[in-house]
Design a protein around this motif. Structure first.
Motif: not given
Lengths: 204, 341
Positions: B103, B106-107, B109, B112, B176, B178-179
């Motif tokens: 990523p 933010a978002g 990617v 995901d 994940n 992003s997490d």
């Protein structure tokens, strides 16, 4: 839906083709490479089933570690495989016979195999609902909560196997010079070096 | 027909566009990383570095690429043809496909995945095959020795890398990517990023990435003083270029991984006005550039490790420390009731 079906047929057919090539390739290194291809496509099948954690673990463990060591060993073998195959046709009937006997035995045993409904019910009761929990969590719950002792037991078996392999292969050879870093660090200049004033004209 | 377009063709086209949006900047970055490395090294050694082709030598990577492109590809007569050609292609494509889950904002990617970090780990552990296959297929003793060294080295350092990743996962509670980045967001800005709470792990991870990418001081697979140039000694022209590009793409990938795990990914260093104006992908690129600079800095500073020292560091130092860290971090989280839900 149709894309998934196409992906399934692609993965499945490559897996089977690669598996056939593993046993039929002339060069053992090619066999291992085909084995890796088969692993890879099996991981793809896992992804299609929604078991992405298993797919990744299959690649990390089998392709990333086991098959590397396998390739490592096979690459260093120096065997003339053409020579090994010389008696192939001569022994083929016996091999086929043994294989046939094993196949019939397997069919007899597995054919008469009935899993009691009680056992399946007990096993599935602990399974978390797949549509609610991600499969990483689901596996974690099963392994580390419900089947912890079995998991620990499996770990112990592997540990024993590992120690056994080390004990069997380890031999201490005399006269091998090794670097011992703690010894090197423990050396004190005061004990190992002597500083003298040298008078000019006279030696030590 | 219209349904076919909206259901299949357009999503496919859109994915291809997204892939190009990732791969083209990546390849440009790879090309200019080679120039950056030569410039930084020359600055450290008090010389000019490439400065002839274009202003400040900026066109040097293009000149290098052209040279490699127009050279003849030589395949040794004793080589195993198929594997010999497959090896550089494998190295290069593995270095590219890993970027599918990174990523950059933010978002932002391509895919995901909820097992993103495992995917990255899996792909980076496959990098060894390119080297191993090249070493074997070349049918040359130097290339073979280089391949064997590389295999042993990468397998050894993967283990401690895996444990370091587990400590991060324990703190985050998700696989994940992003997490993982969002879990580092906090009121202390850059002091909330995992490099500080997990400091020894961050250092071990970075050193392991040096070994995993076969970079100095762990570049034993291509130790030029003993192995000529190791696994790629028989390669020429574009096949060599693919190895070269793959190695540099891997460096960028490992820097991206370090940035995501320990340097807060696309997060700004402080959550206040002038820093938040700069978009996330730029912060991410800056962090990658920082890690890459350390890669080059290490190359300019340290002598090469001896092989037994390399193995000792991996198995006798990093493995026990990272294994202990998994236990300590888990114990800490349970004791202070910080386990993520």
């Amino acid at each position: 839906m149709i894309l998934q079906a196409i992906a399934f047929w692609v993965f499945a057919s490559i897996t089977v083709a690669a598996a056939v090539m593993v046993i039929s390739a002339k060069n053992p290194v090619h066999s291992v490479l085909f084995l890796i291809l088969a692993f890879f496509n099996a991981a793809g099948l896992f992804v299609l089933l929604g078991a992405e954690f298993l797919a990744m673990i299959l690649i990390v463990v089998y392709v990333g570690a086991v098959a590397v060591l396998f390739l490592f060993v096979v690459m260093m073998l120096d065997i003339n495989f053409a020579e090994l195959r010389q008696g192939f046709l001569q022994y083929l009937p016996i091999g086929l016979l043994v294989g046939l006997v094993l196949l019939v035995e397997l069919a007899v045993v597995v054919g008469g195999w009935v899993i009691s409904t009680d056992a399946t019910a007990r096993a599935t009761a602990k399974m978390p609902a797949v549509d609610q929990v991600p499969n990483t969590d689901a596996l974690g719950q099963l392994i580390f909560t419900h089947y912890l002792y079995l998991f620990q037991g499996a770990g112990l078996v592997l540990l024993v196997a590992m120690i056994g392999a080390i004990v069997l292969t380890h031999r201490s050879r005399p006269g091998v010079r090794k670097q011992n870093i703690s010894d090197q660090l423990a050396r004190d200049p005061k004990e190992t070096i002597e500083i003298r004033k040298v008078q000019s004209g006279s030696g030590i | 027909m219209a349904e076919f377009w909206t259901a299949y063709l357009w999503p496919l086209l859109w994915i291809v566009i997204k892939i190009l949006a990732i791969v083209v900047p990546l390849l440009l970055a790879v090309a200019y990383l080679t120039l950056a490395e030569r410039k930084v090294l020359s600055a450290m050694q008090m010389r000019r570095g490439p400065n002839v082709v274009g202003p400040f030598g900026l066109l040097q990577p293009i000149a290098d690429g052209m040279k490699l492109f127009f050279k003849e590809t030589i395949i040794p007569s004793g080589a195993n043809r198929g594997v010999f050609i497959l090896a550089p292609m494998l190295t290069f494509s593995l270095a590219l496909i890993a970027w599918a889950v990174i990523p950059v904002g933010a978002g932002l990617v391509l895919s995901d995945l909820n097992v993103g970090i495992l995917y990255l780990f899996a792909i980076s552990s496959l990098g060894v095959y390119g080297v191993l296959m090249a070493g074997w297929a070349s049918n040359s003793k130097y290339a073979f020795l280089g391949g064997l060294r590389s295999a042993a080295q990468m397998v050894s350092y993967e283990v401690s890398m895996g444990f370091v990743i587990i400590t991060v996962l324990l703190v985050v509670g998700s696989l994940n990517l992003s997490d993982i980045v969002m879990a580092q967001k906090g009121s202390f800005g850059m002091f909330n990023w995992f490099w500080l709470p997990l400091l020894p792990m961050a250092v071990i991870f970075f050193i392991s990435t040096l070994a995993e990418t076969n970079r100095h001081p762990f570049d034993l697979p291509e130790a030029e003083a003993e192995l000529v140039s190791g696994y790629n000694v028989e390669y020429s022209a574009m096949t060599f270029a693919l190895f070269f590009l793959g190695e540099y793409a891997n460096m960028i990938l490992m820097s991206a991984m370090t940035s995501i795990l320990f340097l807060g990914g696309w997060l700004p260093p402080f959550d206040i006005a002038p820093f938040t104006w700069i978009p996330g992908p730029i912060w991410f690129a800056l962090k990658i550039a920082f890690c890459l600079f350390i890669f080059i800095w290490v190359r300019g500073t340290f002598p090469r490790y001896r092989y037994d020292q390399l193995m000792r560091l991996g198995w006798k130092v990093f493995l026990p420390i990272s294994l202990a860290a998994v236990v300590i971090v888990a114990g800490f989280l349970v004791t202070f009731d910080l386990v993520p839900a």
